[in-house]
Design a protein around this motif. Structure first.
Motif, mmCIF file in Angstrom:
data_model
loop_
_atom_site.group_PDB
_atom_site.id
_atom_site.type_symbol
_atom_site.label_atom_id
_atom_site.label_comp_id
_atom_site.label_asym_id
_atom_site.label_seq_id
_atom_site.Cartn_x
_atom_site.Cartn_y
_atom_site.Cartn_z
ATOM 1 N N GLU A 54 -19.589 50.625 68.248
ATOM 2 C CA GLU A 54 -20.737 50.306 67.395
ATOM 3 C C GLU A 54 -20.933 48.794 67.259
ATOM 4 O O GLU A 54 -22.048 48.299 67.194
ATOM 5 N N TRP A 61 -12.723 47.618 65.795
ATOM 6 C CA TRP A 61 -12.984 47.995 67.193
ATOM 7 C C TRP A 61 -12.125 47.203 68.165
ATOM 8 O O TRP A 61 -11.801 47.659 69.246
ATOM 9 N N ASP A 134 -13.757 58.064 67.527
ATOM 10 C CA ASP A 134 -13.987 57.583 66.164
ATOM 11 C C ASP A 134 -15.029 58.416 65.394
ATOM 12 O O ASP A 134 -14.841 58.723 64.235
ATOM 13 N N HIS A 182 -19.951 60.228 60.951
ATOM 14 C CA HIS A 182 -18.643 60.071 60.301
ATOM 15 C C HIS A 182 -18.767 59.553 58.877
ATOM 16 O O HIS A 182 -18.015 59.932 57.991
ATOM 17 N N ASP A 262 -9.523 51.607 56.250
ATOM 18 C CA ASP A 262 -8.900 50.820 57.313
ATOM 19 C C ASP A 262 -7.943 49.738 56.820
ATOM 20 O O ASP A 262 -7.870 49.471 55.613
HETATM 21 C C1 BGC Z 1 -15.276 53.188 61.278
HETATM 22 C C2 BGC Z 1 -16.030 52.648 62.450
HETATM 23 C C3 BGC Z 1 -16.970 51.549 62.026
HETATM 24 C C4 BGC Z 1 -16.201 50.468 61.299
HETATM 25 C C5 BGC Z 1 -17.182 49.446 60.785
HETATM 26 C C6 BGC Z 1 -14.584 52.079 60.543
HETATM 27 O O1 BGC Z 1 -14.039 52.609 59.366
HETATM 28 O O2 BGC Z 1 -14.324 54.160 61.668
HETATM 29 O O3 BGC Z 1 -16.815 53.667 63.019
HETATM 30 O O4 BGC Z 1 -17.626 50.985 63.136
HETATM 31 O O5 BGC Z 1 -15.492 51.050 60.211
HETATM 32 O O6 BGC Z 1 -16.633 48.318 60.256
#
Ligand code: BGC
Length: 332
Positions: A54, A61, A134, A182, A262
């Motif tokens: 993305e 990423w 993802d 998601h 994350d």
């Molecule tokens: C997601 C990714 C997203 C990213 C954006 C993550 O938590 O899994 O899909 O692109 O966050 O910062």
């Protein structure tokens, strides 16, 4: 031939050679949309895969890419990492189209929305294997999905928030994209986890457009518009960080609870400072690594499970090894 003609002739030949070399070089660069230099020697590689995220310049990423590059090295694959520098759905779709036109051996990408990604994935998969990573486009004919169980991860976040706030919170949700599969699942899982809790109220759901600045703006606006909000849930990697910036700036970390997504270095820093209280840890490196293995398996006719869920868990300051408290290694 006169001297003048000979000189003109030599210049002509030189000019032709130089411009020919330039057009071959740049034509190749355009055709191959910035392949790494080593691509010149394709015989060294068994396969050529493209990973289309993305957002290229996103630490999350970069971690997926790291895993995929590592596997590519281990299995003799040329792995290209291509897509929008900053989240942009049109560029994302275009990169998938270009990869198909370049006849690569496999494409790994998110299935961000059913409306735009499913028809494209269905078209591509008739020619080239596609794995979603993802984010799944579960209604498409993609050959496999690897990544977090996004509904479950949202559910986990909801349960963690109930535990940490003792079941009393007015929650604002900041989500990456309203249309993304998601992100919707992460919100839905959360809503389901808290729905039977009398003391938990979801006050508003806003969109950050995958931008930390926008997440911060939204957090600021929410605190102004809804003074009763005392908890935030950020559903993509940069949301928690944007919210934390605002909460930190206005010194509200004693009164505002934040759970994010994350384990980017900044998220870990905010956890160690007590500003972000919990985060949903995904396994981006594993997703990248295993997606390459799965793609090779599919091409070589091995049995590959259609859905592989990587691990998801809640991380709080107390769960972080001492070396990570305030540290920068985001090795989770
Ligand atoms: C997601 C990714 C997203 C990213 C954006 C993550 O938590 O899994 O899909 O692109 O966050 O910062």
């Amino acid at each position: 031939m006169s001297r003048l003609t000979a000189v003109a002739y030599t210049f002509g030949v030189l000019f032709f050679l130089v411009s020919f070399a330039f057009s071959v070089f740049y034509g190749y660069k355009v055709m191959s949309h910035d392949l790494p230099e080593e691509v010149g020697n394709m015989e060294e590689y068994k396969y050529h895969f493209v990973l289309v995220p993305e957002e290229l310049d996103n630490d999350y990423w970069r971690m997926v890419e790291k895993g995929a590059q590592e596997a590519a090295k281990d299995y003799g694959v040329l792995l290209e990492y291509a897509g929008p520098k900053q989240a942009n759905i049109d560029e994302h779709l275009q990169t998938i189209e270009m990869s198909m036109a370049a006849k690569v051996d496999g494409i790994m990408t998110q299935g961000l929305s059913d409306e735009q990604f499913t028809p494209l994935i269905n078209k591509v998969v008739e020619r080239i294997p596609v794995i979603t990573i993802d984010t799944d486009a579960a209604n498409s004919r993609r050959m496999a999905y690897i990544g977090t169980d996004n509904y479950y991860s949202g559910y986990l976040a909801g349960k963690a928030l109930i535990e940490d706030t003792k079941g009393q919170a007015n929650v604002a949700i900041i989500t990456g994209r309203f249309y993304a599969n998601h992100q919707q699942l992460r919100v839905q899982g959360f809503q389901d986890a808290v729905k039977s809790e009398q003391g938990i109220k979801i006050i508003t759901v806003e969109e950050s457009e995958i931008s930390r600045v926008r997440a911060a703006e939204k957090a600021y606006q929410i605190l102004k518009d809804y003074p009763e909000v005392n908890a935030f849930y950020g559903t993509s990697a940069l949301d928690g960080i944007g919210i934390a910036q605002v909460v930190d700036k206005y010194k509200k970390n004693d009164t505002i609870y934040i759970i994010g997504f994350d384990t980017l270095p900044e998220t870990l820093d905010y956890i160690s400072k007590g500003i972000i209280k919990a985060t949903v840890a995904q396994e981006p490196y594993e997703m990248g690594y295993q997606s390459v293995q799965m793609m090779i398996g599919l091409i070589e006719g091995k049995t590959v499970p259609p859905i592989v869920h990587t691990n998801t868990r809640i991380l709080r300051a107390a769960d972080m090894p001492v070396s990570h408290l305030g540290g920068r290694e985001a090795g989770y």
